[in-house]
Design an enzyme around this catalytic site. Sequence first.
Site, PDB file in Angstrom:
ATOM      1  N   GLU A 138      -8.567  22.092  43.050  1.00 16.95           N
ATOM      2  CA  GLU A 138      -8.770  20.929  43.919  1.00 16.95           C
ATOM      3  C   GLU A 138      -7.452  20.280  44.330  1.00 16.95           C
ATOM      4  O   GLU A 138      -7.156  19.132  43.986  1.00 16.95           O
ATOM      5  CB  GLU A 138      -9.680  19.905  43.240  1.00 16.95           C
TER       6      GLU A 138
ATOM      7  N   GLU B 101     -18.118  24.916  42.572  1.00 16.50           N
ATOM      8  CA  GLU B 101     -18.726  23.929  41.682  1.00 16.50           C
ATOM      9  C   GLU B 101     -19.926  23.316  42.396  1.00 16.50           C
ATOM     10  O   GLU B 101     -19.764  22.670  43.423  1.00 16.50           O
ATOM     11  CB  GLU B 101     -17.730  22.831  41.294  1.00 16.50           C
TER      12      GLU B 101
END
Length: 645
Positions: free
Chosen positions: A141, A312
């Site tokens: 991320e 995710e």
Amino acid sequence: MLGVCYYPEHWPKERWKEDARRMREAGLSHVRIGEFAWALLEPEPGRLEWGWLDEAIATLAAEGLKVVLGTPTATPPKWLVDRYPEILPVDREGRRRRFGGRRHYCFSSPVYREEARRIVTLLAERYGGLEAVAGFQTDNEYGCHDTVRCYCPRCQEAFRGWLEARYGTIEALNEAWGTAFWSQRYRSFAEVELPHLTVAEPNPSHLLDYYRFASDQVRAFNRLQVEILRAHAPGKFVTHNFMGFFTDLDAFALAQDLDFASWDSYPLGFTDLMPLPPEEKLRYARTGHPDVAAFHHDLYRGVGRGRFWVMEQQPGPVNWAPHNPSPAPGMVRLWTWEALAHGAEVVSYFRWRQAPFAQEQMHAGLHRPDSAPDQGFFEAKRVAEELAALALPPVAQAPVALVFDYEAAWIYEVQPQGAEWSYLGLVYLFYSALRRLGLDVDVVPPGASLRGYAFAVVPSLPIVREEALEAFREAEGPVLFGPRSGSKTETFQIPKELPPGPLQALLPLKVVRVESLPPGLLEVAEGALGRFPLGLWREWVEAPLKPLLTFQDGKGALYREGRYLYLAAWPSPELAGRLLSALAAEAGLKVLSLPEGLRLRRRGTWVFAFNYGPEAVEAPASEGARFLLGSRRVGPYDLAVWEEA
């Protein structure tokens, strides 16, 4: 295929074998591990402890599971920070950030780049040849916690070099930035500082170049890792997990170095953070807004050049939004199928088991901390069983293209010219309007070919480069430009010919004045499409064209010349829907008036219907449709899949 994020280092080794067996039995095929494990892999400088990771990979492989191995650079260990404190980033207030969370490094740090090179090389050399390792995720991320833009001395030095490479001479920079204003002229690149802590706002050209530089630094850091992985792990894929509603870096540019894009899907958290009306937030508090996940699926499919994963997937309540409700029963299954309908190759749930400790202990997993299966587990297992009985057809090009530009987001962040102006908000308004009509959408960057699309929507493109202009010229269907398109030059100046700048080659009009409107102050526009109260933004246009919509003062709100349309205002949802419906009808596309909360997506010859609402709805299937999942009556928080006769 389905997967899961797993942290073997959080659990006793005695539990690993049972976890792996249950993953296989649940129908999972891929397991991501290792992305936050640097301190466990190298507890002291130069002392590597691979044994636990060797064993974890072997345990998963024994059950036939494929491993996605994360490079651990998102979490440099304490000993590294203590040895080289200069790797810590500096925030825009000039404060050095500290150890104790994650993403605590500066992308420009030469020391950190070398340390990242070292650990990634060691990881790739050891595991790159293993059959059990399917591929790698770089870092984790990028940019989370406001970490793309650092203001440390290393960034300042690197920024000066970036500017010199871009402009060549300081005279060219002064001209580009308009430094005659407020006596800002520079005598050398060495005088240029980072654009923060100024008494008044910084020069917008300076800020935009800094945002470009910061995005380029992330791409360079990622490319460093990709090159290592390509060298030592041939044949293994490389991806990165991007985030939702995040524009600080140009994902289209970064993903050029990846095999495909991945993203992390948390529909409830994103919905709670969105600037939606309170009643809409409540309506979708347990489902997520019907277009939140879909928009990002389409965006990252475009970023990945047709390929993407959900790395995710939210399985229950998260821990990081202002409010964290639990998903309605059935929503984890619905989100999973929706991702697959939009082309996801793998949907991976975060995480296998809820952590009982540290910062994310309130973040749900497929299992509770006591290892009992939770809601997400049962719904994921059901999807796995359903998938086993179906062979998904390939994803085809959508009929509508939506042009998305990260640089536009930076420009409007630098100069919103109105408190409510939001590039993402405008993009989402158009995207949601298309979805409410039952239309599929491809999200593409400026300059991408628009051939084969029935029509294209450009919500706002302030800088129109030659490659984008050429793509618009070659478009086969109508192209709709939203407000502020063509409003800036590449150096953040108003075009000499006035906006829409280069688009005047397609549309003979000039924007001579703009205004931003406070909430409640509305301008009414009307014409053949209807009558619409409009707010937030309005432009005054001079054009030798008859407007399709006119404000009450007689000035035009919507113009058309041939295939090209220009909207000189922020549209209401009603106007966006009416206008897009008209363009679709003109292009021969069938549009629907879908019930609130119902959305469609096509994959090959299959049609998917997703009901985000609390009431059953009728699927808009033909009489002869063959249902593959569900039925014509789509229950609350449920889905149906059919093939048209």
